[in-house]
Enzyme design. Structure first.
Site, PDB file in Angstrom:
ATOM      1  N   SER A  63     -78.875 -96.634  27.215  1.00 30.32           N
ATOM      2  CA  SER A  63     -79.580 -96.743  25.812  1.00 30.32           C
ATOM      3  C   SER A  63     -78.796 -98.005  25.550  1.00 30.32           C
ATOM      4  CB  SER A  63     -79.218 -95.736  25.128  1.00 30.32           C
ATOM      5  OG  SER A  63     -80.248 -94.573  25.665  1.00 30.32           O
ATOM      6  N   HIS A 228     -75.063-106.009  28.206  1.00 34.04           N
ATOM      7  CA  HIS A 228     -74.203-104.845  27.904  1.00 34.04           C
ATOM      8  C   HIS A 228     -72.973-105.499  27.150  1.00 34.04           C
ATOM      9  CE1 HIS A 228     -76.433-103.523  31.321  1.00 34.04           C
ATOM     10  NE2 HIS A 228     -76.614-102.463  30.797  1.00 34.04           N
ATOM     11  N   ASP A 417     -67.408 -98.972  28.253  1.00 36.10           N
ATOM     12  CA  ASP A 417     -67.606 -97.559  28.246  1.00 36.10           C
ATOM     13  C   ASP A 417     -66.838 -96.539  29.220  1.00 36.10           C
ATOM     14  OD1 ASP A 417     -69.025 -98.014  30.468  1.00 36.10           O
ATOM     15  OD2 ASP A 417     -71.049 -97.354  29.888  1.00 36.10           O
ATOM     16  N   CYS A 418     -66.223 -97.099  29.801  1.00 34.22           N
ATOM     17  CA  CYS A 418     -65.378 -96.511  31.067  1.00 34.22           C
ATOM     18  C   CYS A 418     -64.646 -95.268  30.623  1.00 34.22           C
ATOM     19  CB  CYS A 418     -64.672 -97.272  32.049  1.00 34.22           C
ATOM     20  SG  CYS A 418     -63.844 -96.249  33.287  1.00 34.22           S
ATOM     21  N   PRO A 575     -60.344-100.732  34.699  1.00 32.95           N
ATOM     22  CA  PRO A 575     -60.481 -99.224  33.977  1.00 32.95           C
ATOM     23  C   PRO A 575     -60.563 -98.206  35.296  1.00 32.95           C
ATOM     24  CG  PRO A 575     -62.462-100.616  33.585  1.00 32.95           C
ATOM     25  CD  PRO A 575     -61.502-101.659  34.059  1.00 32.95           C
TER      26      PRO A 575
HETATM   27  N1  LIG Z   1     -69.084-100.410  43.809  1.00 34.32           N
HETATM   28  C1  LIG Z   1     -68.155 -99.783  43.511  1.00 34.32           C
HETATM   29  N2  LIG Z   1     -67.254 -99.158  44.131  1.00 34.32           N
HETATM   30  C2  LIG Z   1     -66.288 -98.497  43.558  1.00 34.32           C
HETATM   31  N3  LIG Z   1     -65.718 -98.471  42.317  1.00 34.32           N
HETATM   32  C3  LIG Z   1     -66.788 -99.052  41.688  1.00 34.32           C
HETATM   33  C4  LIG Z   1     -67.978 -99.896  41.853  1.00 34.32           C
HETATM   34  N4  LIG Z   1     -68.345-100.242  40.793  1.00 34.32           N
HETATM   35  C5  LIG Z   1     -67.792-100.004  39.857  1.00 34.32           C
HETATM   36  N5  LIG Z   1     -66.767 -99.196  40.189  1.00 34.32           N
HETATM   37  C6  LIG Z   1     -65.600 -98.675  39.292  1.00 34.32           C
HETATM   38  O1  LIG Z   1     -66.477 -98.026  38.082  1.00 34.32           O
HETATM   39  C7  LIG Z   1     -65.543 -98.508  36.995  1.00 34.32           C
HETATM   40  C8  LIG Z   1     -66.745 -98.669  35.676  1.00 34.32           C
HETATM   41  O2  LIG Z   1     -66.984 -97.444  35.322  1.00 34.32           O
HETATM   42  P1  LIG Z   1     -68.074 -97.196  34.256  1.00 34.32           P
HETATM   43  O3  LIG Z   1     -67.632 -97.763  33.197  1.00 34.32           O
HETATM   44  O4  LIG Z   1     -68.445 -95.887  34.164  1.00 34.32           O
HETATM   45  O5  LIG Z   1     -69.267 -98.189  35.086  1.00 34.32           O
HETATM   46  P2  LIG Z   1     -70.466 -99.103  34.600  1.00 34.32           P
HETATM   47  O6  LIG Z   1     -70.509 -99.062  32.915  1.00 34.32           O
HETATM   48  O7  LIG Z   1     -70.322-100.340  35.019  1.00 34.32           O
HETATM   49  O8  LIG Z   1     -71.612 -98.231  34.972  1.00 34.32           O
HETATM   50  C9  LIG Z   1     -65.051 -99.824  37.209  1.00 34.32           C
HETATM   51  O9  LIG Z   1     -63.848-100.037  36.611  1.00 34.32           O
HETATM   52  C10 LIG Z   1     -64.719 -99.788  38.892  1.00 34.32           C
HETATM   53  O10 LIG Z   1     -63.385 -99.025  39.165  1.00 34.32           O
HETATM   54  O1  LIG Z   2     -77.670-100.138  30.313  1.00 38.31           O
HETATM   55  C1  LIG Z   2     -77.169 -99.879  31.293  1.00 38.31           C
HETATM   56  C2  LIG Z   2     -77.413 -99.681  32.560  1.00 38.31           C
HETATM   57  O2  LIG Z   2     -78.476 -98.823  32.735  1.00 38.31           O
HETATM   58  C3  LIG Z   2     -76.481 -99.592  33.665  1.00 38.31           C
HETATM   59  O3  LIG Z   2     -75.544 -98.625  33.535  1.00 38.31           O
HETATM   60  P1  LIG Z   2     -74.238 -98.422  34.056  1.00 38.31           P
HETATM   61  O4  LIG Z   2     -73.297 -99.193  33.183  1.00 38.31           O
HETATM   62  O5  LIG Z   2     -73.912 -96.955  34.070  1.00 38.31           O
HETATM   63  O6  LIG Z   2     -74.152 -99.160  35.336  1.00 38.31           O
HETATM   64 MG   LIG Z   3     -71.943 -98.626  31.324  1.00 39.06          MG
HETATM   65 MN   LIG Z   4     -68.697 -99.534  32.018  1.00 36.61          MN
END
Ligand SMILES: Nc1ncnc2c1ncn2[C@@H]1O[C@H](COP(=O)(O)OP(=O)(O)O)[C@@H](O)[C@H]1O
Ligand SMILES: O=C[C@H](O)COP(=O)(O)O
Ligand SMILES: [Mg+2]
Ligand SMILES: [Mn+2]
Length: 592
Positions: A63, A228, A417-418, A575
């Site tokens: 979102s 984002h 957001d991690c 992160p």
């Molecule tokens: N292709 C990938 N393989 C392994 N780890 C990944 C990959 N892409 C992202 N990550 C891990 O995911 C973390 C981010 O998580 P998150 O914030 O939940 O992801 P996002 O917001 O990008 O969906 C990164 O710091 C990295 O460690």
């Molecule tokens: O708005 C976010 C997108 O749907 C990507 O999501 P993600 O941060 O989980 O990769």
């Molecule tokens: Mg995200």
């Molecule tokens: Mn993230």
């Protein structure tokens, strides 16, 4: 947990803001309804639509991009949209609920449209595989039309941006016409190859509960940012709008960049002038004028222009420009009617929409993951079970207390957001885990326990982390069916890592969670350390995970969202890798 420097927002709570946004959307749009128990918006005539013999369309993602994607649900556009938390891909079970709702008993099939982000690829990919296994006809199109990147050597590929809205319109029109799933997929993929988007930001946005996603000086602007709040590819001095627009479109069409859009004199094009959320209409109209004039001066026929908020990044001040090369089919698709509120004017509320009942979920024979068969998998004794309980509890608590730090790191490297995503997973696990005297999870059955954790994470977490941890745990569990020993836990770790690599496409050294996991696994699998006690071996594994995580600070990002960020700005550790180090350390604390 809200940070103290959180930006001002008109919300009731961080946790409820997405749900309340969707409630408001369906309240003012009689054609839209919520799907019971999910953050899924569907057409209110969905039951008739499914029987109509037409292809149905599902989209979704995090979102914060409103009106995307729920605002594009309606006749002539999408059948359903799945919403994740802010900037976070939704969990597979909600996506699957949406696919089932529009795809069960639908011979024509379902087309799933997503933007190219790791989280979306994984979570939607998982749901699509499950739907196929249930016999639903489904295909998935991944939109990646970002022209900002100068090279394409990233595992993550090009980002999906506002061009996705053109895809919704084109696919929606073709589906309405009664075209087959195969035909729609071909036309839509070709359209994606013939479009490009470039963004420009003047000021960052902030995720509810957090501070600004990045910093721009008062005389700076950023070219090529994502949606984002991720920083862009080039920071420039603030210029007048004419120069800004020509810089953007020059970059978009620059033959020297791998992601440019090829435009030749005489091409007919459609243009979206998109407000990233915080740009005044006054500025937006000027942007439209400048963009049209630039393109016409290049000898292009600007046949359609759409100007407004189509794919936003919360309140980010800035714009994006999307250009689509038109042919007769695509032009007709853009012109065909739709009442989706994001595309046309919102309809006025009729009656008391706030009380409209949600659409019930379709009944289904398969309830993946809802029930775990505890008769499979070896059981361990009560003390061992207690230890596993304590470990899980400590892991969750440690991750929760790292929330702000992880968010801060993800603000530099990704979308901030991690920590929130990991905390959401940890809280869901703690809730299910319950009390030590009668745990809500099968702690004496490591195999079932690990699968149960995978299911919780898959259901409640979302984001790249959610999908990756769910894959990790599901694969890890396979090594815990028989003979529980320290070596089976190590095999489980190895298997989990392999799954993350298989689906995420990243390798050690790419600046992801893998770097921490790898460090630990190297130690645990080291034959030269076989004389060490289990605790000492694990202590060294924790050190290696911590080192692997810290070392990511010096690595170039090849995967995930961080791969779009200017490497000079990536000075802190990843992160996801830090989150791994945190839970490894939390396990150790309970082993000593
Ligand atoms: N292709 C990938 N393989 C392994 N780890 C990944 C990959 N892409 C992202 N990550 C891990 O995911 C973390 C981010 O998580 P998150 O914030 O939940 O992801 P996002 O917001 O990008 O969906 C990164 O710091 C990295 O460690
Ligand atoms: O708005 C976010 C997108 O749907 C990507 O999501 P993600 O941060 O989980 O990769
Ligand atoms: Mg995200
Ligand atoms: Mn993230």
């Amino acid at each position: 947990m809200a940070q103290t420097n959180a930006s001002k927002k008109l919300i009731n709570s961080v946790e409820s803001c997405v749900d309340e946004c969707l409630e408001g959307l369906v309240a003012v749009n009689p054609g839209l309804r919520l799907l019971e128990g999910h953050r899924v918006v569907v057409r209110s005539d969905i039951q008739e639509l499914v029987k109509s013999g037409k292809v149905t369309l599902v989209c979704g993602g995090g979102s914060g991009h409103e009106p995307a994607h729920a605002g594009y649900v309606g006749p002539g556009m999408l059948s359903a949209a799945v919403a994740g938390a802010v900037f976070t891909s939704p969990p597979p079970h909600s996506i699957l609920a949406a696919i089932r709702t529009v795809g069960k008993n639908n011979q024509a099939g379902v087309l799933v449209i997503i933007k190219n982000y790791t989280g979306d690829r994984l979570n939607f990919g998982l749901a699509v595989e499950r739907a196929k296994a249930e016999g639903i006809k489904v295909d998935m199109v991944v939109v990646g039309e970002d022209c900002a990147l100068t090279s394409t050597d990233k595992t993550a590929g090009r980002r999906g941006l506002c061009g996705t809205v053109f895809v919704h319109k084109i696919a929606g029109s073709l589906a309405e016409e009664g075209r087959s799933l195969e035909e729609i997929a071909v036309i839509v993929r070709e359209a994606v190859d013939n479009m490009g988007t470039i963004g420009l930001s003047l000021a960052p946005c902030s995720v509810p509960g957090s501070g600004p996603s990045f910093k721009l000086e008062h005389d700076e602007m950023e070219l090529g940012l994502g949606i984002h709040g991720e920083a862009g590819v080039k920071r420039m001095k603030l210029t007048n709008v004419q120069t800004a627009i020509s810089t953007m479109l020059d970059h978009m069409t620059n033959q020297a960049t791998k992601t440019h859009l090829e435009l030749v004199k005489g091409d007919a094009i459609g243009l979206i002038v998109n407000n990233l959320g915080g740009t005044s209409i006054l500025e937006l109209n000027i942007v439209a004028k400048e963009a049209i004039s630039y393109l016409e001066n290049k000898g292009l026929a600007v046949e359609r222009v759409y100007c407004g908020s189509f794919m936003t990044a919360l309140e980010m001040a800035g714009i994006s420009l999307t250009v689509l090369k038109l042919n007769e089919v695509l032009r007709d698709c853009l012109d065909s009617p739709t009442v989706a509120p994001g595309w046309s004017k919102p309809m006025l509320p009729k009656g008391q929409r706030l009380r409209a009942t949600p659409i019930p979920l379709p009944t289904t024979e398969s309830s993946h993951g809802d029930k775990i068969d505890v008769s499979v998998g070896e059981t361990v004794d009560k003390d061992y079970g207690n230890l596993l309980f304590e470990i899980i509890e400590n892991v969750c608590k440690s991750l929760i207390s790292s929330e702000n730090r992880l968010n801060m790191l993800d603000t530099q490297a990704g979308d901030g957001d991690c920590g929130t995503t990991v905390t959401r997973g940890a809280q869901a696990i703690l809730k299910k885990l319950g009390d030590k005297s009668s745990p809500g999870l099968p702690v004496t059955n490591p195999y079932s326990l690990t699968l149960a954790l995978a299911t919780i994470v898959e259901t409640d977490m979302g984001g790249s982390s959610g999908a990756l941890y769910s894959l990790f745990l599901t694969s890890a569990a396979q090594c815990l069916q028989t003979k529980i020993s320290s070596s089976s836990w190590i095999q489980a770790l190895n298997n989990g890592i392999a799954a993350i690599q298989r689906y995420g496409g990243a390798e050690p050294g790419d600046r992801t969670m893998l770097d921490a996991l790898y460090g630990a696994s190297e130690v645990l699998n080291d034959k030269n350390r076989s004389s060490l006690s289990n605790v000492e071996l694990f202590r060294q594994a924790v050190q290696a995970a911590e080192k692997g995580a810290e070392d990511t600070a010096k690595m170039a990002a090849k995967a995930g969202r961080a791969s779009y960020v200017n490497p000079d700005n990536l000075t802190q550790p990843d992160p996801g890798a830090i989150s791994v180090a945190v839970w490894f350390k939390a396990i150790l604390d309970k082993l000593v």
